[in-house]
Design a protein around this motif. Structure first.
Motif, PDB file in Angstrom:
ATOM      1  N   UNK A   1       0.857  -1.189   0.000  1.00  0.00           N
ATOM      2  CA  UNK A   1       0.000   0.000   0.000  1.00  0.00           C
ATOM      3  C   UNK A   1       0.887   1.231   0.000  1.00  0.00           C
ATOM      4  N   UNK A   2       1.290   1.670  -1.187  1.00  0.00           N
ATOM      5  CA  UNK A   2       2.216   2.784  -1.273  1.00  0.00           C
ATOM      6  C   UNK A   2       1.705   3.869  -2.214  1.00  0.00           C
ATOM      7  N   UNK A   3       0.387   4.086  -2.209  1.00  0.00           N
ATOM      8  CA  UNK A   3      -0.206   5.077  -3.096  1.00  0.00           C
ATOM      9  C   UNK A   3       0.366   6.472  -2.890  1.00  0.00           C
TER      10      UNK A   3
ATOM     11  N   UNK B   1      10.403   1.655  -0.653  1.00  0.00           N
ATOM     12  CA  UNK B   1      11.142   2.115  -1.823  1.00  0.00           C
ATOM     13  C   UNK B   1      12.279   1.150  -2.140  1.00  0.00           C
ATOM     14  N   UNK B   2      12.992   0.713  -1.136  1.00  0.00           N
ATOM     15  CA  UNK B   2      14.097  -0.220  -1.354  1.00  0.00           C
ATOM     16  C   UNK B   2      13.584  -1.553  -1.897  1.00  0.00           C
TER      17      UNK B   2
ATOM     18  N   UNK C   1      10.125   2.782 -12.086  1.00  0.00           N
ATOM     19  CA  UNK C   1      11.290   2.096 -11.539  1.00  0.00           C
ATOM     20  C   UNK C   1      11.737   0.929 -12.422  1.00  0.00           C
ATOM     21  N   UNK C   2      10.803   0.099 -12.862  1.00  0.00           N
ATOM     22  CA  UNK C   2      11.152  -1.035 -13.718  1.00  0.00           C
ATOM     23  C   UNK C   2      11.609  -0.546 -15.092  1.00  0.00           C
ATOM     24  N   UNK C   3      10.966   0.488 -15.610  1.00  0.00           N
ATOM     25  CA  UNK C   3      11.398   1.065 -16.887  1.00  0.00           C
ATOM     26  C   UNK C   3      12.835   1.566 -16.784  1.00  0.00           C
ATOM     27  N   UNK C   4      13.138   2.255 -15.690  1.00  0.00           N
ATOM     28  CA  UNK C   4      14.471   2.821 -15.506  1.00  0.00           C
ATOM     29  C   UNK C   4      15.525   1.725 -15.370  1.00  0.00           C
ATOM     30  N   UNK C   5      15.241   0.734 -14.530  1.00  0.00           N
ATOM     31  CA  UNK C   5      16.195  -0.360 -14.331  1.00  0.00           C
ATOM     32  C   UNK C   5      16.451  -1.103 -15.643  1.00  0.00           C
TER      33      UNK C   5
END
Length: 160
Positions: free
Chosen positions: A7-9, A41-42, A72-76
């Protein structure tokens, strides 16, 4: 704040710098709340780094990240040379993706249902131009009910 890390909205993560902040909707006060956000985040960054490495290992050269959040996945994946495009309904998330040099469009996967939708056209153009192995990430929408959407049907007909 609950212990449910999914739950990180209210979390805002800049995909290029990794800077973590919270939206106005989420009042972050106290060491425990801040520590919880940092842990979330980590976890997200670690998860996406692992996924990007698996995609690279599978020979994936392009992918669509449906529900890309802040990219995040796009960047990685981009750091490994994998071209990606993200889709998310959150305008702030799309803005941050674009500021980080990531390709992302604002919309919902249900927008694929409309034959005239810019989301549908953009995603199909991305797939038509694809060379090599392509993957689709549905990671961030798995908790939603899978509908009989044309996107699900298209994926079922065109993907193993």
């Amino acid at each position: 704040m609950s212990g449910d890390w999914s739950r990180y909205e209210g979390i805002i993560v800049d995909p290029s710098s990794g800077r973590l902040t919270s939206s106005g909707d989420l009042a972050v006060s106290g060491v425990l709340q801040k520590a919880s956000l940092i842990n979330q985040k980590m976890a997200i960054t670690y998860r996406d780094s692992m996924i990007a490495n698996v995609l690279e290992g599978l020979g994936v050269t392009r992918f669509i990240d449906i529900g890309c959040d802040f990219g995040s996945l796009l960047f990685e994946s981009k750091t490994l040379g994998i071209k990606g495009i993200g889709l998310d309904p959150n305008a702030q998330a799309i803005r941050l993706c674009r500021q980080a040099g990531l390709e992302a469009i604002q919309g919902r996967y249900q927008d694929f249902d409309d034959q005239k939708s810019p989301v549908r056209r953009t995603l199909l153009n991305f797939l038509d131009d694809a060379e090599g192995r392509t993957a689709v990430s549905l990671l961030n929408i798995l908790h939603q009910e899978k509908s009989s959407s044309p996107l699900w049907e298209w994926l079922g007909q065109n993907w193993d």
